[in-house]
Enzyme design. Structure first.
Site: not given
Length: 381
Positions: A139, A217, A225, A245-246, A272, A305
């Site tokens: 973004h 993500n 903790r 999607d791996g 996505d 990504l």
């Protein structure tokens, strides 16, 4: 609208499989086979599977266009058509962080698409711009900003006019009071792109947030903790999208999350997906930056990504093969669970009387033969 009688299929209704099943469609909805009127068109589905149409709550684009590129009704139609070729019968065109004017245009397009009853259009997903700068991912930094009263007013207008609306926000940029107001208006508030801690996440969940955006993500990770946002998702009753999607999530992490998830919320599949779906484009532009398409991965030159290059049919196959859940649960993750997350589970996500007649005909090997929305065939091989 013509009536249909589907006969002879192996049918998955959302709960169980039924062999040599029959079900009818009248007025765009499923009815018992015995209620089919005289002269009903018969579909011989012997040797085929019938499953609910897939529901995708995070779709940036498809068919060569992203929603951000041109937030309009023709763009929504093009995206819905592209994804129908892969079994998606209801989706949320997703606008990622952009200029104020672009969001205003997107909301207007959503209202118009709803009024036009565009096949496959469920509502909008507005992902940003009220996110954490630290977890913004792809973004654009120039557009990430805190939510103000003028934003709340516009978002409430979207919820009222554009149908089911998902709003991805981060606690760092959105007040608890804003969440309460958006939820009160009927919005589905999703926590994402956030570096917030576990207790903060729980406070926003208590305020009404019911989902989280692309689990693992762009969110604070699970530590022993410091459980973070991931821990809050797994240890609370909210739902969350998961990209299968791996690439975005290692299958072992997905398996662990599925075993650990506390209800009543569920993990559901999202693609996505970007504009590459249904095309052979090698790369594209996003907010003035080049996104490269390589070996199933979409990313900036630095490796960040940028959405995913996968369709929902492939996602269901991947989940069934790699998440140790079997085909039945993988289908539910793309049908029943997203419908429930968007509060449309009373009319979508199942093949049962009273539900919208959104369904797929597939081969026994789970290859798509045809896609149907409201009882109308919108794609066939």
């Amino acid at each position: 609208m013509s009536a249909l009688l589907i006969r002879g299929a192996r049918l998955f209704d959302g709960d169980t499989w039924r062999d040599d099943a029959e079900i009818a469609v009248v007025g765009g909805r499923f009815v018992p086979a015995a209620n089919a009127p005289a002269g009903t068109e018969v579909i011989d589905a012997d040797g085929l599977l019938v499953v609910p149409g897939f529901i995708d709550l995070q779709v940036n684009g498809g068919g060569g266009v992203n929603f951000n590129d041109d937030p309009s009704v023709p763009t929504i139609e093009r995206i819905c058509t592209a994804h129908a070729h892969f079994g998606t019968t209801a989706l949320l065109p997703t606008l990622i962080t952009d200029r104020r004017e672009t969001r205003t245009e997107a909301i207007a397009a959503g209202k118009a698409a709803r009024a036009a009853d565009v096949p496959g259009f469920l509502g909008l997903h507005l992902e940003g711009p009220h996110l954490s700068a630290a977890k913004r991912g792809v973004h654009a930094a120039a557009y990430v900003r805190p939510m103000e009263n003028v934003d709340i007013k516009e978002l409430v207008g979207a919820i009222v006019g554009a149908g089911p609306t998902m709003l991805t926000v981060a606690p760092e940029s959105t007040s608890i009071e804003a969440v309460r107001r958006l939820v009160s208006a009927g919005g589905v508030v999703s926590l994402g792109h956030t570096d917030c801690d576990f207790d903060t996440a729980l406070a926003y969940i208590a305020a009404g947030a019911t989902t989280a955006t692309h689990l693992f993500n762009a969110m604070s990770p699970l530590g022993h903790r410091t459980p973070g946002m991931v821990g809050a998702v797994l240890d609370s009753g909210i739902s969350a999208g998961l990209i299968a999607d791996g690439i975005h999530v290692h299958p072992a992490a997905a398996r662990i999350a599925l075993r650990a998830k506390r209800g009543p919320g569920r993990l559901f599949l999202v693609t996505d997906a970007m504009l590459t779906i249904g095309t052979d484009l090698p790369d594209f532009q996003l907010n003035g930056r080049t996104i490269f398409r390589r070996d199933g991965r979409l990313a900036l030159a630095d490796g960040t990504l940028a959405g995913a290059d996968i369709d929902m049919l492939s996602s269901v196959r991947y989940a069934a093969e790699h998440f140790d859940i079997g085909l039945d649960e993988a289908i539910r993750m793309a049908t029943v669970y997203p419908a429930e997350a968007m509060r449309v589970g009373h009319r979508k996500g199942r093949v049962a009387p009273g539900f919208d007649a959104d369904f797929l005909l597939l081969s026994k090997d789970f290859d798509l033969k045809s896609t149907w929305i409201g009882g109308a065939k919108v794609y066939s091989v």
